[in-house]
Design an enzyme around this catalytic site. Structure first.
Site, PDB file in Angstrom:
ATOM      1  CG  HIS A 267      -2.213  -1.087   1.323  1.00 55.86           C
ATOM      2  ND1 HIS A 267      -3.083  -0.798   2.464  1.00 55.86           N
ATOM      3  CD2 HIS A 267      -2.360  -2.482   0.993  1.00 55.86           C
ATOM      4  CE1 HIS A 267      -3.714  -1.688   1.970  1.00 55.86           C
ATOM      5  NE2 HIS A 267      -3.658  -2.858   0.670  1.00 55.86           N
TER       6      HIS A 267
ATOM      7  CD  GLU B 146      -2.152   4.200   3.529  1.00 58.02           C
ATOM      8  OE1 GLU B 146      -1.308   3.533   2.116  1.00 58.02           O
ATOM      9  OE2 GLU B 146      -3.193   4.014   3.552  1.00 58.02           O
TER      10      GLU B 146
ATOM     11  CB  CYS C  78      -6.906  -0.280   5.300  1.00 56.01           C
ATOM     12  SG  CYS C  78      -4.791  -1.097   5.012  1.00 56.01           S
TER      13      CYS C  78
ATOM     14  CB  CYS D 215      -2.228   1.886   6.015  1.00 59.94           C
ATOM     15  SG  CYS D 215      -1.695   0.928   4.630  1.00 59.94           S
TER      16      CYS D 215
END
Length: 152
Positions: free
Chosen positions: A54, A56, A84, A87
């Site tokens: 992801h 992040e 999410c 993260c």
């Protein structure tokens, strides 16, 4: 507004993700004392065939390498979509000071929409600011998913 200037940098990364066929999410980590961007990331799950990449997490990883340690004390993370659970957990564990996000995520948002992991009694609680450039960040996601539906 300082938040908007850094969110624009994250938004540029989200555009790169969209061009690659990834969900358009971008993130930057900023060292507060200098204003320097020390980590950048955009979604690469499809490209890398890896659920862990992801935006992040990529930005956090780069920032940690740059600082030479896992603690991102004195750093802010800007991301175009509400984090999410995975993260948000990484932000707690890396000791990010503030998390600033753009679009809210009613399906997986873990900083207020579905749940708020930052309110739980963990050993660190990042400060949270949501809705920065919300319209633009939401629009790029809507456009991406609309395009995906028409391709099928």
């Amino acid at each position: 507004m300082r938040e908007e200037a850094y969110m624009k940098k994250a938004f540029q990364l989200a555009k790169i993700a969209a061009e690659l066929g990834e969900v358009p999410v971008g993130a930057v980590v900023v060292r507060r004392s200098t204003g320097e961007i020390i980590g950048r990331g955009y979604n690469r799950r499809e490209y890398d065939k890896n659920p862990l990449v992801h935006a992040e997490l990529i930005a956090i990883n780069e920032a940690s390498k740059r600082l030479g340690g896992w603690r991102l004390i004195g750093c802010d993370l800007y991301v175009t979509l509400e984090p999410c659970p995975m993260c948000a957990g990484a932000m707690i564990n890396s000791r990010v000071e503030r998390v600033i996000f753009g679009a809210y995520d009613s399906k997986a948002g873990s900083c207020g929409s579905v749940t708020d992991l930052f309110l739980l009694p963990y050993n660190h609680r990042p400060e949270l600011i949501g809705g920065v450039m919300q319209e633009e960040c939401s629009q790029i996601l809507s456009d991406f998913f609309k395009k995906l539906r028409y391709k099928k």
